[in-house]
Design a protein around this motif. Structure first.
Motif, PDB file in Angstrom:
ATOM      1  N   ALA A 105      -7.751  28.235 -44.567  1.00 31.65           N
ATOM      2  CA  ALA A 105      -8.991  27.992 -43.815  1.00 31.65           C
ATOM      3  C   ALA A 105      -9.548  29.281 -43.219  1.00 31.65           C
ATOM      4  CB  ALA A 105      -8.721  26.977 -42.706  1.00 31.65           C
ATOM      5  N   GLY A 106      -8.673  30.185 -42.814  1.00 30.68           N
ATOM      6  CA  GLY A 106      -9.110  31.428 -42.169  1.00 30.68           C
ATOM      7  C   GLY A 106      -9.183  31.254 -40.661  1.00 30.68           C
ATOM      8  N   PHE A 107      -8.832  32.296 -39.933  1.00 30.90           N
ATOM      9  CA  PHE A 107      -8.724  32.173 -38.474  1.00 30.90           C
ATOM     10  C   PHE A 107     -10.064  31.848 -37.820  1.00 30.90           C
ATOM     11  CE2 PHE A 107      -8.727  34.000 -34.158  1.00 30.90           C
ATOM     12  CZ  PHE A 107      -7.746  33.184 -33.604  1.00 30.90           C
ATOM     13  N   ALA A 108     -11.155  32.364 -38.344  1.00 27.33           N
ATOM     14  CA  ALA A 108     -12.464  32.117 -37.728  1.00 27.33           C
ATOM     15  C   ALA A 108     -12.771  30.619 -37.706  1.00 27.33           C
ATOM     16  CB  ALA A 108     -13.553  32.875 -38.482  1.00 27.33           C
ATOM     17  N   GLU A 109     -12.545  29.940 -38.831  1.00 30.74           N
ATOM     18  CA  GLU A 109     -12.817  28.501 -38.901  1.00 30.74           C
ATOM     19  C   GLU A 109     -11.805  27.717 -38.067  1.00 30.74           C
ATOM     20  OE1 GLU A 109     -14.956  25.118 -40.706  1.00 30.74           O
ATOM     21  OE2 GLU A 109     -15.341  27.131 -39.944  1.00 30.74           O
ATOM     22  N   VAL A 110     -10.548  28.144 -38.092  1.00 28.44           N
ATOM     23  CA  VAL A 110      -9.514  27.465 -37.301  1.00 28.44           C
ATOM     24  C   VAL A 110      -9.844  27.546 -35.812  1.00 28.44           C
ATOM     25  CG1 VAL A 110      -7.086  27.567 -36.578  1.00 28.44           C
ATOM     26  CG2 VAL A 110      -7.670  27.772 -39.008  1.00 28.44           C
ATOM     27  N   SER A 111     -10.160  28.742 -35.323  1.00 26.96           N
ATOM     28  CA  SER A 111     -10.438  28.918 -33.892  1.00 26.96           C
ATOM     29  C   SER A 111     -11.696  28.166 -33.483  1.00 26.96           C
ATOM     30  CB  SER A 111     -10.560  30.401 -33.551  1.00 26.96           C
ATOM     31  OG  SER A 111     -11.597  30.999 -34.290  1.00 26.96           O
ATOM     32  N   ARG A 112     -12.703  28.113 -34.363  1.00 29.49           N
ATOM     33  CA  ARG A 112     -13.938  27.387 -34.054  1.00 29.49           C
ATOM     34  C   ARG A 112     -13.658  25.903 -33.855  1.00 29.49           C
ATOM     35  NH1 ARG A 112     -18.347  24.722 -36.698  1.00 29.49           N
ATOM     36  NH2 ARG A 112     -17.232  24.630 -38.683  1.00 29.49           N
ATOM     37  N   LEU A 113     -12.853  25.325 -34.757  1.00 28.98           N
ATOM     38  CA  LEU A 113     -12.575  23.891 -34.664  1.00 28.98           C
ATOM     39  C   LEU A 113     -11.628  23.564 -33.517  1.00 28.98           C
ATOM     40  CD1 LEU A 113     -12.363  23.179 -38.468  1.00 28.98           C
ATOM     41  CD2 LEU A 113     -13.930  22.090 -36.890  1.00 28.98           C
ATOM     42  N   VAL A 114     -10.650  24.421 -33.269  1.00 22.78           N
ATOM     43  CA  VAL A 114      -9.743  24.190 -32.134  1.00 22.78           C
ATOM     44  C   VAL A 114     -10.524  24.243 -30.827  1.00 22.78           C
ATOM     45  CG1 VAL A 114      -7.805  25.164 -30.826  1.00 22.78           C
ATOM     46  CG2 VAL A 114      -7.644  24.951 -33.308  1.00 22.78           C
ATOM     47  N   ALA A 115     -11.428  25.227 -30.691  1.00 20.94           N
ATOM     48  CA  ALA A 115     -12.257  25.326 -29.482  1.00 20.94           C
ATOM     49  C   ALA A 115     -13.128  24.078 -29.339  1.00 20.94           C
ATOM     50  CB  ALA A 115     -13.120  26.585 -29.552  1.00 20.94           C
ATOM     51  N   TRP A 116     -13.688  23.607 -30.462  1.00 17.80           N
ATOM     52  CA  TRP A 116     -14.511  22.402 -30.412  1.00 17.80           C
ATOM     53  C   TRP A 116     -13.689  21.186 -29.995  1.00 17.80           C
ATOM     54  CZ3 TRP A 116     -14.539  17.648 -32.728  1.00 17.80           C
ATOM     55  CH2 TRP A 116     -15.707  16.902 -32.587  1.00 17.80           C
ATOM     56  N   SER A 117     -12.439  21.117 -30.452  1.00 20.26           N
ATOM     57  CA  SER A 117     -11.600  19.969 -30.096  1.00 20.26           C
ATOM     58  C   SER A 117     -11.314  19.932 -28.597  1.00 20.26           C
ATOM     59  CB  SER A 117     -10.283  20.002 -30.878  1.00 20.26           C
ATOM     60  OG  SER A 117      -9.432  21.027 -30.404  1.00 20.26           O
ATOM     61  N   HIS A 118     -11.284  21.104 -27.964  1.00 17.18           N
ATOM     62  CA  HIS A 118     -11.079  21.135 -26.508  1.00 17.18           C
ATOM     63  C   HIS A 118     -12.286  20.545 -25.792  1.00 17.18           C
ATOM     64  CE1 HIS A 118      -8.167  24.768 -27.123  1.00 17.18           C
ATOM     65  NE2 HIS A 118      -7.636  23.607 -27.461  1.00 17.18           N
ATOM     66  N   ARG A 119     -13.471  20.747 -26.370  1.00 16.02           N
ATOM     67  CA  ARG A 119     -14.695  20.211 -25.745  1.00 16.02           C
ATOM     68  C   ARG A 119     -14.867  18.731 -26.051  1.00 16.02           C
ATOM     69  NH1 ARG A 119     -16.791  24.877 -28.101  1.00 16.02           N
ATOM     70  NH2 ARG A 119     -18.000  23.662 -29.618  1.00 16.02           N
ATOM     71  N   GLY A 120     -14.445  18.314 -27.234  1.00 13.54           N
ATOM     72  CA  GLY A 120     -14.669  16.925 -27.650  1.00 13.54           C
ATOM     73  C   GLY A 120     -13.380  16.206 -27.946  1.00 13.54           C
ATOM     74  N   ASP A 121     -12.348  16.453 -27.115  1.00 14.73           N
ATOM     75  CA  ASP A 121     -11.018  15.929 -27.410  1.00 14.73           C
ATOM     76  C   ASP A 121     -10.997  14.408 -27.508  1.00 14.73           C
ATOM     77  OD1 ASP A 121      -8.575  16.963 -28.095  1.00 14.73           O
ATOM     78  OD2 ASP A 121      -7.672  16.443 -26.175  1.00 14.73           O
ATOM     79  N   LYS A 122     -11.782  13.741 -26.639  1.00 12.94           N
ATOM     80  CA  LYS A 122     -11.774  12.273 -26.642  1.00 12.94           C
ATOM     81  C   LYS A 122     -12.199  11.732 -27.994  1.00 12.94           C
ATOM     82  CE  LYS A 122     -12.381  10.598 -21.934  1.00 12.94           C
ATOM     83  NZ  LYS A 122     -13.302   9.933 -21.001  1.00 12.94           N
ATOM     84  N   ASN A 123     -13.266  12.295 -28.509  1.00  7.57           N
ATOM     85  CA  ASN A 123     -13.774  11.809 -29.786  1.00  7.57           C
ATOM     86  C   ASN A 123     -12.753  11.966 -30.903  1.00  7.57           C
ATOM     87  OD1 ASN A 123     -16.201  11.007 -28.768  1.00  7.57           O
ATOM     88  ND2 ASN A 123     -17.294  12.884 -29.303  1.00  7.57           N
ATOM     89  N   LEU A 124     -12.028  13.090 -30.881  1.00 10.13           N
ATOM     90  CA  LEU A 124     -11.065  13.328 -31.957  1.00 10.13           C
ATOM     91  C   LEU A 124      -9.865  12.392 -31.855  1.00 10.13           C
ATOM     92  CD1 LEU A 124     -11.145  17.182 -32.210  1.00 10.13           C
ATOM     93  CD2 LEU A 124     -11.652  15.599 -34.043  1.00 10.13           C
ATOM     94  N   GLN A 125      -9.502  12.001 -30.634  1.00 13.46           N
ATOM     95  CA  GLN A 125      -8.331  11.150 -30.475  1.00 13.46           C
ATOM     96  C   GLN A 125      -8.675   9.671 -30.632  1.00 13.46           C
ATOM     97  OE1 GLN A 125      -5.502  12.518 -30.394  1.00 13.46           O
ATOM     98  NE2 GLN A 125      -6.339  14.556 -30.177  1.00 13.46           N
ATOM     99  N   ASN A 126      -9.951   9.296 -30.397  1.00 16.57           N
ATOM    100  CA  ASN A 126     -10.321   7.889 -30.370  1.00 16.57           C
ATOM    101  C   ASN A 126     -11.215   7.554 -31.553  1.00 16.57           C
ATOM    102  OD1 ASN A 126     -11.060   5.320 -29.779  1.00 16.57           O
ATOM    103  ND2 ASN A 126     -12.196   5.804 -27.907  1.00 16.57           N
TER     104      ASN A 126
END
Length: 767
Positions: free
Chosen positions: A326-347
């Protein structure tokens, strides 16, 4: 949260702690470094097998030599030359030429060159490349003439004269120089790709609801055999597999052949003559191209971590390779997004907006997780990232172990100076060492903590979303007239589009693999508006509802498919239980009961028996069958028949006539009789096996198709033309639905049919 779990793992796993020392000790059991002493030992073993005429065993041992020789060693060229000799004897002429070229490029000694030039000329001759063969023979004659000691070349001169005679014969008869064209091409499949779901057919649509999550639905009527999904794995990792011993006795190094020796570590194609990694003894490839691509994409990071990856297991390996691809740029972008939208990803019931820089997505996929800014669902890292990790459902013990494994791997990346390689998007020069990282602290860098969090997410996702790539592997040497195969787990992979398919114990699709590509086909008619379903493993034909529900618990849902509901609500004993039941030793009626003591269902008999006693009897029977097959493997077919017939008689006293093991014994007897060339006997037993397989799996099942394929081979070899043609037609009809018209089995069936159809009319009438 996953972020907190990684922090906890970093605090717990310190360099001075005993856990890390234990991990180092475990890694010593799976060494992947090159050992010249191992190369010498394997060379000796390979030479012995070659002298015995066991060329397949020699081939694999010489490949192990190539994996252990250090780059630049003069012995590398000799290794490739030795392997080319085994390839010549096995008739793999093109691959033999490749190995000769490798030997020459690695500095094969000039004094030994006449030997490989003769081999090269013979290969070219067998391939019908007459001019090339002539050119090599001229070079060879010149070399021998220049050599002062002619007596050393007497054998080669004799061989040379024989080759020249053959060459002259082929020049006079041009048709002999051409290989038989007999390649039969299957009908090309009709395929129109969906413009909203990559790799999916236009006959499907993507839906999303709270109960079923993302799922695929037929947007038009679908017929059996129609291709629905054609997807390349986003990532795949070869499973090492069980060892297949080549010879008896314990040795200093393993002489067995595993999946790691038999298949390319990049594309998963079957290996003949592997190209070894220059840095480790584990990774092997089918070509230099695959070796180069693997190095550029991920192996430059994984190479020195082989022992740790094998120790931690395939899920950790898949997780690491996923973030590398995936490459670190894409990984870090999605991980950062998951911190902002964690509820949506878990539910999954939350209204998830597609991850996008844009204000909204395409109307057709609005609210479906994993879609891109245009509303298109692609086989991408973004789609993979949105697969549910079910963080809350996993047990604390499982999450704890996964966390420690991921953190240990990231710490090793940092300690080995590989952090820059993980974070860098630049491709280094081929086989160059990755840049070393300046960080020497035991604390993970923020970037590697991000990588660890993504990897932990992927390890948890894999429990519900890992797809086993399977291959039909030949049982035994594969040189008989009838080839027996069984499905073997080859690799573990992520398929983002295939993961959209929900489970059913009675699915309407069949999945097959070619290398790293998966193809999903309809196994039965699917009406427009009907959900497209895939079996995750527990099939209603193979096990009872209680067993299926227990296995499916790892996916965190309770199956409510028609097969499960029918068994649960009706309370009727499943057909699987009845067919695979014990029968009364006295009257052969079915034994029944849920307790330790089973009673005869025939009231007039009323006999009883201990469940444990009958189960022990079944295990003993299975051991006897295994011994019979061992006898067949060492060429004692007559003894194998006697033992199998005794097993059959014994089984009839306590197993149902429809028990799957009864069918397996008929199959084994067919195999033994086919080995002896007794085709009518073989066909008789295989037909009985097919009857039982049809009862359990259905007349159009893939299992029935495989049995019919074997019957077609037996009838073909037994010259039962009419029956062979009808069996071929039926096998072709079933297997083309599951594997498509281009599959190897379909091609072989069509070749048999063409051969039989070309027989003279008077022979066809008699048979």
């Amino acid at each position: 949260s996953l972020r907190d779990a990684v922090r906890l793992g970093c605090d717990l796993l310190r360099a001075e702690e005993e856990e890390e020392a234990a991990l180092v000790q475990l890694c010593q059991r799976a060494p992947t470094d090159k050992k010249p002493e191992a190369a010498s030992w394997y060379r000796e073993q390979g030479n012995q097998e070659f002298k015995r005429g066991h060329y397949q065993a020699a081939l694999r041992l010489y490949s192990k030599v190539a994996s252990h020789e250090l780059p630049g060693s003069p012995k590398v060229s000799v290794c490739f030359a030795n392997r080319s000799a085994a390839l010549l004897h096995l008739g793999h002429f093109e691959v033999c030429l490749e190995d000769i070229a490798r030997a020459e490029s690695h500095g094969y000694p000039d004094r030994l060159l006449p030997k490989v030039l003769l081999r090269k000329a013979e290969c070219l001759l067998c391939l019908g490349r007459l001019q090339d063969a002539q050119d090599i023979l001229r070079v060879l004659e010149s070399k021998i003439a220049l050599d002062g000691v002619m007596t050393t070349h007497l054998t080669r001169l004799k061989k040379l004269s024989q080759l020249k005679v053959k060459l002259g014969e082929k020049e006079r008869c041009p048709e002999l120089a051409r290989e038989a064209c007999g390649d039969i091409q299957g009908e090309p499949e009709i395929w129109e790709e969906n413009n909203r779901i990559s790799g999916a057919s236009s006959s499907l649509s993507l839906s999303f609801d709270a109960e079923r999550g993302r799922h695929l639905v037929a947007s038009q009527d679908i017929v059996p055999g129609q291709s629905l999904v054609q997807e390349e794995a986003f990532v795949s990792v070869l499973c090492p597999g069980e060892s297949l011993p080549l010879q008896d006795g314990d040795t200093a190094w393993d002489t067995g052949a595993t999946n790691a020796d038999l298949y390319c570590h990049h594309c998963l194609r079957q290996l003949l003559a592997s190209v070894p990694c220059q840095g480790c003894s584990y990774a092997k490839y089918c070509s230099q191209g695959c070796a180069d691509r693997a190095w550029q994409q991920y192996h430059r990071t994984e190479c020195s971590l082989g022992a740790l990856l094998l120790t931690l297991g395939v899920f950790c390996h898949v997780a690491l390779r996923t973030v590398l691809l995936a490459g670190f740029a894409e990984v870090s972008r999605l991980v950062a997004w998951s911190h902002r939208g964690d509820k949506n990803l878990q539910n999954p019931e939350a209204s998830c907006k597609p991850l996008s820089e844009a204000a909204d997505a395409g109307a057709g996929s609005r609210g479906v997780p994993g879609c891109d800014s245009s509303g298109r669902y692609q086989s991408s890292y973004q789609a993979l990232f949105h697969l549910l990790p079910h963080t809350e459902q996993h047990s604390p013990e499982h999450k704890f172990l996964c966390t420690l494994s991921v953190v240990a791997l990231c710490k090793q990346l940092q300690a080995a100076g590989l952090e820059a390689a993980v974070l860098s998007q630049e491709l280094p020069q081929q086989w160059s060492k990755p840049k070393t990282c300046e960080k020497t602290s035991d604390e993970l860098s923020p970037e590697l903590k991000t990588v660890a969090e993504a990897m932990l997410r992927h390890v948890l996702q894999l429990q519900c979303n890992a797809q086993a790539i399977t291959v039909m592997q030949e049982l035994g040497p594969g040189d008989g007239a009838v080839v027996d195969k069984k499905p073997v787990r080859l690799a573990t992979a992520f398929f983002p589009v295939l993961s959209l398919l929900n489970h059913s114990c009675c699915p309407n699709t069949s999945v097959s693999f070619s290398g790293t590509a998966a193809t999903v086909r309809a196994s039965q008619p699917i009406s427009s508006g009907q959900e497209v379903l895939h079996c995750y493993g527990p099939h209603w034909c193979r096990m009872r509802v209680a067993e299926r529900q227990q296995l499916l618990s790892q996916y965190f849902f309770e199956c409510r498919c028609p097969a499960c509901l029918e068994e649960l609500e009706s309370g009727v004993k499943s057909v699987v239980s009845i067919r695979n039941s014990f029968c009364c030793p006295k009257c052969q009626a079915q034994m029944q009961g849920e307790e330790d003591t089973l009673c005869c269902s025939n009231e007039a008999c009323a006999a009883s028996a201990s469940r444990d006693q009958l189960s022990g009897h079944l295990q003993d029977l299975q051991q006897q069958i295994k011994k019979a097959l061992d006898l067949l493997r060492v060429g004692k077919a007559d003894q194998a028949i006697k033992m199998l017939l005794k097993c059959q008689t014994d089984a009839g006293t306590f197993l149902s006539p429809e028990h799957l093991l009864m069918g397996e014994m008929e199959d084994h007897l067919a195999q033994v009789y086919a080995t002896l060339g007794k085709w009518q006997e073989a066909a008789r037993h295989l037909k009985k096996s097919i009857e039982i397989v049809e009862m359990h799996h259905g007349p159009s099942s893939v299992e029935t198709g495989h049995e019919l394929f074997k019957l077609a081979q037996i009838l073909f070899n037994g010259f039962a033309v009419s029956e062979a043609l009808s069996t071929i037609q039926r096998a072709e009809g079933i297997l083309s639905v599951h594997f498509g018209p281009q599959s190897a089995q379909i091609q072989e069936l069509q070749e048999m049919k063409a051969c039989l159809s070309e027989l003279p009319r008077n022979i066809l009438q008699r048979t």
